[in-house]
Scaffold this active site. Structure first.
Site, PDB file in Angstrom:
ATOM      1  N   LYS A 104       0.808  -1.218   0.000  1.00 39.08           N
ATOM      2  CA  LYS A 104       0.000   0.000   0.000  1.00 39.08           C
ATOM      3  C   LYS A 104       0.845   1.273   0.000  1.00 39.08           C
ATOM      4  O   LYS A 104       0.389   2.331  -0.442  1.00 39.08           O
ATOM      5  CB  LYS A 104      -0.935   0.009   1.203  1.00 39.08           C
ATOM      6  CG  LYS A 104      -2.060  -1.010   1.150  1.00 39.08           C
ATOM      7  CD  LYS A 104      -3.174  -0.561   0.232  1.00 39.08           C
ATOM      8  CE  LYS A 104      -4.396  -1.440   0.344  1.00 39.08           C
ATOM      9  NZ  LYS A 104      -5.503  -0.974  -0.518  1.00 39.08           N
ATOM     10  N   SER A 139      -9.286   0.715   7.209  1.00 38.84           N
ATOM     11  CA  SER A 139      -9.104  -0.092   8.417  1.00 38.84           C
ATOM     12  C   SER A 139      -7.812  -0.876   8.375  1.00 38.84           C
ATOM     13  O   SER A 139      -7.529  -1.669   9.261  1.00 38.84           O
ATOM     14  CB  SER A 139     -10.274  -1.082   8.557  1.00 38.84           C
ATOM     15  OG  SER A 139     -10.336  -1.924   7.424  1.00 38.84           O
TER      16      SER A 139
END
Length: 343
Positions: free
Chosen positions: A69, A94
């Site tokens: 990410k 999350s």
């Protein structure tokens, strides 16, 4: 790059067709190069024997922030003009995108506001705080996440950077495939865990442009099989309920990622919870790497009966598997070890 071709061999990968392209992915690579790691590719002969194929593991668990990410978040943050960037960034996530955006923002020296559901894994919230992100909690549903992020945006003027449905993020994630094909040019297929589709779409766009013959497979849990259902029906399917240990794979496809998955992904293979745990165990015991459940779904798919028994995939001998992250809460393990210590 010299060993790879940019010839799309009839594939319709026009620059304007999708939210990202090979050009935007190569630009992202240049942009994030000073900050992101070139992650290693590992092999394991015992896992090759189990799979009956040559497996190559792209270890994004060794990426900054512990997951792929960081690539997309870094590209998004460093593509902002200075005047806009100084207002900061905001997202709702999350998982690993939250920590990745906080880290990218910290490197650039701008604020990061991270909206997380109150039931998010403790280790992932700790990562956000470690990187200086300002945590804002919300209820564990998409409506609350989006509304809270919008409220923060209105208060601060921060730029919204979504976890996957963003061309800048898709482009950053696509750098995984550029590196992978430089490291292992003879790959026949790449397996990618899928959730919102940012990584899958970025990898598919880059890999199919660089090597048109390559097959891109997405993998997901049976308990969160929206991508498989979407692929089968030809339109985005969302689920009322998901149930999987793979907490990073509980999101649904976006309107920017879906067209790439629809057009360029060969198949979406679903795996059971026990198959995910078995694959995780193999990575720990044989590959000797720490990975989270979401990261191993690609390996579980390669070992699945659906893939192993399909005669259409017998030619896929050299297989790339993206291990997407290693942010797993190991407190239970350490507690168990301590309980068995006799002092």
């Amino acid at each position: 790059m010299d060993a790879l071709t940019h010839d799309t061999a009839g594939l319709d990968l026009k620059e304007e067709k999708y939210a990202a392209s090979l050009s935007s992915i190569l630009e992202a690579r240049t942009r994030i190069q000073p900050y992101a790691h070139v992650t290693p590719v590992l092999t394991c002969s015992s896992l090759d024997a189990v799979a009956g194929r040559c497996l190559h593991f792209k270890c994004e668990n060794f990426q900054k922030g512990g997951a792929f990410k960081f690539r997309g978040a870094c590209n998004a943050v460093f593509s902002l003009p200075d005047e806009i960037a100084k207002q900061g960034v905001v997202t709702h996530s999350s998982g690993n995108h939250a920590a990745a955006l906080a880290l990218a923002a910290q490197i650039r020296g701008i604020p990061a506001h991270i909206v997380v559901p109150r039931n998010a894994p403790a280790c992932k919230i700790a990562n956000v705080e470690r990187y200086g992100g300002k945590v804002v909690t919300c209820e564990p549903n998409i409506q609350s996440r989006e509304q809270t992020a919008q409220h923060v945006q209105e208060l601060t003027g921060a730029v919204l950077v979504l976890p996957f449905n963003d061309g800048r993020v898709m482009s950053g994630q696509g750098t995984v495939a550029v590196e992978f094909l430089e490291q292992v040019p003879n790959l026949d297929a790449i397996f990618v865990p899928i959730s919102g589709g940012g990584l899958t779409s970025g990898v598919a766009l880059a890999a199919k442009a660089l090597k048109p013959s390559i097959k891109i497979f997405a993998a997901e849990p049976m308990g969160a099989d929206d991508a498989a259902q979407s692929k089968a029906s030809g339109e985005i399917v969302t689920l009322k309920y998901v149930n999987t240990i793979a907490d990073g794979l509980r999101t649904f496809l976006g309107n920017l990622t879906w067209p790439v998955v629809r057009d360029l992904v060969e198949d979406v293979i679903t795996v059971s919870e026990s198959e995910i745990v078995d694959a995780m165990k193999m990575c720990y015991e044989r590959l000797k790497v720490v990975v989270e459940p979401s990261a191993v779904v690609g390996l579980a798919a390669v070992l699945s009966k659906k893939f192993q028994d399909d005669p259409n995939y017998l030619h896929c001998r050299n297989i790339g598997i993206v291990l997407t992250g290693g942010n797993v809460d190991l407190d239970t393990l350490w507690m168990s070890i301590k309980q068995n210590i006799q002092e």
